[in-house]
Structure formats: structure tokens, C-alpha cells
Design a protein around this motif. Sequence first.
Motif, PDB file in Angstrom:
ATOM      1  N   PHE A 109      -5.029   4.418 -13.571  1.00  0.00           N
ATOM      2  CA  PHE A 109      -4.816   2.965 -14.435  1.00  0.00           C
ATOM      3  C   PHE A 109      -5.505   3.232 -16.056  1.00  0.00           C
ATOM      4  N   ALA A 110      -6.751   3.291 -16.119  1.00  0.00           N
ATOM      5  CA  ALA A 110      -7.817   4.145 -17.045  1.00  0.00           C
ATOM      6  C   ALA A 110      -7.029   5.499 -17.907  1.00  0.00           C
ATOM      7  N   LEU A 111      -6.258   6.471 -17.877  1.00  0.00           N
ATOM      8  CA  LEU A 111      -5.298   6.748 -18.626  1.00  0.00           C
ATOM      9  C   LEU A 111      -3.956   5.937 -18.934  1.00  0.00           C
ATOM     10  N   VAL A 112      -3.409   5.538 -18.975  1.00  0.00           N
ATOM     11  CA  VAL A 112      -2.476   4.274 -19.273  1.00  0.00           C
ATOM     12  C   VAL A 112      -2.842   3.600 -19.881  1.00  0.00           C
ATOM     13  N   LEU A 113      -3.689   2.721 -19.860  1.00  0.00           N
ATOM     14  CA  LEU A 113      -4.338   1.761 -20.306  1.00  0.00           C
ATOM     15  C   LEU A 113      -5.341   1.131 -21.206  1.00  0.00           C
ATOM     16  N   LEU A 114      -5.883   2.469 -21.488  1.00  0.00           N
ATOM     17  CA  LEU A 114      -7.274   2.843 -22.690  1.00  0.00           C
ATOM     18  C   LEU A 114      -6.969   3.544 -23.453  1.00  0.00           C
ATOM     19  N   GLN A 115      -6.585   3.436 -25.066  1.00  0.00           N
ATOM     20  CA  GLN A 115      -6.224   4.353 -25.341  1.00  0.00           C
ATOM     21  C   GLN A 115      -7.688   4.539 -26.482  1.00  0.00           C
ATOM     22  N   ASP A 116      -8.560   3.525 -27.057  1.00  0.00           N
ATOM     23  CA  ASP A 116      -9.934   3.010 -27.644  1.00  0.00           C
ATOM     24  C   ASP A 116     -10.999   4.079 -26.889  1.00  0.00           C
ATOM     25  N   GLN A 158       1.357  -0.866   0.016  1.00  0.00           N
ATOM     26  CA  GLN A 158      -0.284  -0.148  -0.137  1.00  0.00           C
ATOM     27  C   GLN A 158       0.631   1.191   0.409  1.00  0.00           C
ATOM     28  N   VAL A 159       1.521   1.081   0.564  1.00  0.00           N
ATOM     29  CA  VAL A 159       3.134   2.365   0.308  1.00  0.00           C
ATOM     30  C   VAL A 159       3.679   2.578  -0.896  1.00  0.00           C
ATOM     31  N   PHE A 160       3.436   1.504  -2.330  1.00  0.00           N
ATOM     32  CA  PHE A 160       3.882   2.037  -3.602  1.00  0.00           C
ATOM     33  C   PHE A 160       3.321   3.125  -3.801  1.00  0.00           C
ATOM     34  N   PRO A 161       3.959   4.385  -4.358  1.00  0.00           N
ATOM     35  CA  PRO A 161       3.008   5.314  -5.080  1.00  0.00           C
ATOM     36  C   PRO A 161       3.012   4.467  -6.793  1.00  0.00           C
ATOM     37  N   VAL A 162       1.113   5.248  -7.263  1.00  0.00           N
ATOM     38  CA  VAL A 162       0.829   3.992  -8.667  1.00  0.00           C
ATOM     39  C   VAL A 162       2.019   4.282 -10.137  1.00  0.00           C
ATOM     40  N   ILE A 163       2.097   5.728  -9.774  1.00  0.00           N
ATOM     41  CA  ILE A 163       3.348   6.119 -10.574  1.00  0.00           C
ATOM     42  C   ILE A 163       4.574   5.336 -11.316  1.00  0.00           C
ATOM     43  N   LEU A 164       4.529   4.593  -9.709  1.00  0.00           N
ATOM     44  CA  LEU A 164       6.074   3.794  -9.628  1.00  0.00           C
ATOM     45  C   LEU A 164       5.558   2.209 -10.302  1.00  0.00           C
ATOM     46  N   ILE A 165       4.375   1.435 -10.617  1.00  0.00           N
ATOM     47  CA  ILE A 165       4.256   0.633 -11.104  1.00  0.00           C
ATOM     48  C   ILE A 165       3.182   0.065 -12.236  1.00  0.00           C
ATOM     49  N   VAL A 166       3.180   1.282 -12.258  1.00  0.00           N
ATOM     50  CA  VAL A 166       2.206   1.716 -13.609  1.00  0.00           C
ATOM     51  C   VAL A 166       3.229   1.352 -15.273  1.00  0.00           C
ATOM     52  N   ILE A 167       4.125   1.783 -15.056  1.00  0.00           N
ATOM     53  CA  ILE A 167       5.140   1.334 -16.389  1.00  0.00           C
ATOM     54  C   ILE A 167       5.239  -0.287 -16.324  1.00  0.00           C
ATOM     55  N   PRO A 168       5.836  -1.034 -15.388  1.00  0.00           N
ATOM     56  CA  PRO A 168       5.504  -2.251 -15.273  1.00  0.00           C
ATOM     57  C   PRO A 168       4.350  -3.514 -15.515  1.00  0.00           C
ATOM     58  N   LEU A 188       1.309  -6.665 -19.518  1.00  0.00           N
ATOM     59  CA  LEU A 188       0.008  -6.293 -19.869  1.00  0.00           C
ATOM     60  C   LEU A 188      -0.667  -6.519 -21.566  1.00  0.00           C
ATOM     61  N   ARG A 189       1.006  -5.772 -21.862  1.00  0.00           N
ATOM     62  CA  ARG A 189       0.628  -5.653 -23.556  1.00  0.00           C
ATOM     63  C   ARG A 189       1.261  -7.120 -24.002  1.00  0.00           C
ATOM     64  N   PRO A 190       2.039  -7.715 -23.859  1.00  0.00           N
ATOM     65  CA  PRO A 190       2.852  -9.272 -24.246  1.00  0.00           C
ATOM     66  C   PRO A 190       0.769  -9.987 -24.102  1.00  0.00           C
ATOM     67  N   LEU A 191       0.458 -10.079 -22.930  1.00  0.00           N
ATOM     68  CA  LEU A 191      -0.917 -11.219 -22.744  1.00  0.00           C
ATOM     69  C   LEU A 191      -1.809 -10.118 -23.530  1.00  0.00           C
ATOM     70  N   HIS A 192      -2.013  -8.689 -24.495  1.00  0.00           N
ATOM     71  CA  HIS A 192      -2.915  -8.449 -24.694  1.00  0.00           C
ATOM     72  C   HIS A 192      -4.010  -8.361 -24.401  1.00  0.00           C
ATOM     73  N   LEU A 193      -3.876  -7.186 -22.790  1.00  0.00           N
ATOM     74  CA  LEU A 193      -3.874  -7.048 -22.253  1.00  0.00           C
ATOM     75  C   LEU A 193      -4.342  -5.985 -21.761  1.00  0.00           C
ATOM     76  N   GLY A 212      -8.358  -6.302 -19.047  1.00  0.00           N
ATOM     77  CA  GLY A 212      -6.907  -5.357 -18.457  1.00  0.00           C
ATOM     78  C   GLY A 212      -7.134  -4.844 -17.371  1.00  0.00           C
ATOM     79  N   VAL A 213      -8.145  -4.132 -17.248  1.00  0.00           N
ATOM     80  CA  VAL A 213      -8.088  -2.644 -16.098  1.00  0.00           C
ATOM     81  C   VAL A 213      -9.139  -3.380 -15.097  1.00  0.00           C
ATOM     82  N   VAL A 214      -9.514  -4.508 -15.648  1.00  0.00           N
ATOM     83  CA  VAL A 214     -10.457  -4.803 -14.288  1.00  0.00           C
ATOM     84  C   VAL A 214      -9.654  -5.848 -13.801  1.00  0.00           C
TER      85      VAL A 214
END
Length: 277
Positions: free
Chosen positions: A212-219, A114-124, A129-134, A140-142
Amino acid sequence: MRTRPAARAAQYVAVICYLVFLAFPLFWLLSSSLKSPREFASITPSILPKHPDLSNYTDALREQGLVHSMWNSLQISVASTVLVLVVSLPVAYALARFRSRLRPITNGWILVSQVFPVILIVIPLFMILRPLHLTNTIPGVVIVYMVWSMPFALWMLQGYVAAVPRELEEAASVDGASRVRTIVSIVMPLLRPGLIATAMFTFISAWNEFFFALVLLQDPQLKTLPLVLARFVGAEGQVQFGPLAAASVLATVPSLVFFAFLQRRLTSGLLSGAVKG
């Protein structure tokens, strides 16, 4: 004896002040959604709209994708809530009931996560998720929302499970009930308040999530409600206050309905748990 009425009156005053403190932002939002652009430009703002107008709601509904984004957010929030409850309950039961050397490590990791900021984990997360086509998909967002809400849900449910007397489970096992039957028939009814509280937290967290939605969803067809609300802020920082307030009111209604529906279940769960316990 005179102090009791005075203390009770002070309690009522404190509760009323607290309710006003909580309700005022929502009241201000509703009032702003009924104001005209001229009132927003006024030097002396008023609490109540001088000439209530529903044109802001019309303009908000004309925003491309607002209603569809509400449907996307509803699907994601409900799905992530159900998955969190299904996965968290058996894990929380195991952490609360079974003693092992991994238990302190697991609880420690739950707190540290719970201590990790979101910005640190969004890129990993994106690279996983990208190789899994999610990426750019609702499933993927779920999954991301489920994983993000899981530590807090485990921490909450673990405390509720630990509060259930072991004697009830022992009595059920003496009667011949299996572990699964004991959990379903004895433990789960007593955990209803905890499950409902966890569901509320997970739903509201998923409903309001933006980054998370801003980074993962483009459509554009997959955009969630917070992403669409951000469109009311122009590129140069110009905000459409009226339509934004109206859209925010519309965005608040589903979460209020969800909370009001579960609140009755929470009250009944508390009463039934008190009787059964």
C-alpha cells in the motif's frame, strides 16, 4: 511417578527448541550485520562474524531517508493502531451484545474481506483516495491501514467481549450505571488483554506493510521504512547484504520495544481480568 519428570523434561526441551527456532533468524540477522563484505563472499559462510565490524551500520545510516522513514512508519503505525482500537471497540461490543438479523451478515463479511488479495483492491482504493486528495499523504495511508486491519480487530475483540459475563453489566445497570459508564468502568478493564493483542497486531501489520505504501506514497519525504529498505537491492538484483542486515536490525528495534512494553501490560491485564472476573 517416573513419567512426570520425563514429561516435564520433554516439555522443556520442546520449548527450548521452539525458542531457538524463533530466535535463530534474528540472531542470523544480527550476525550478518556485523560481517564484512569479504565474509559474505566466502564460499563457506560462518554463523558468527570472524571480525565484527560496525561499518555496515554506518553505511545503513548514511542511506538517504532511513531515520526519517522510521519516523514516518512510527507515526503511521501508532495513528492507525489508535484509530483501530477506538473504532473497533464499540462496533465489536455491539456485534457481541446486540442480537439482530444483520449480525450474521456482518460477521460473514468480516471473514470474506480477509480473503481478498491486496492486488485486487489497491487500484479501486487509489481511485477513491485520489479525488479526496489523500494519495501521497500520511493521513491517507493511516486510513488505508485502519480499514485493512479493522476486520481482524473486530473478530478478535468480538470474542473477548463475548467472554465478559453479562451478569457484571446487569449488576452495574441495577446500580444505576449507564451503558457508556458500564463499558468504560466494567467492560474495558476486562478487555485489556484483547485490546493489547489487537494493538500489537495492528502496529506490527502497519510497521511491516509495503505494498500500500509503495502505491500511495510518491514523495521521498513520506516514504516508510520498508520502502527505504528496498533501496538496498539494486536495479540489477545486486543486494548490499551488510547494510541491508544492519538497517533491518535497526528496523526491528522499535517493534521489539513496542512489544516488550505491551507485554507487561498484557500480563497485568490478564491477572486483573482474572481477579475481576
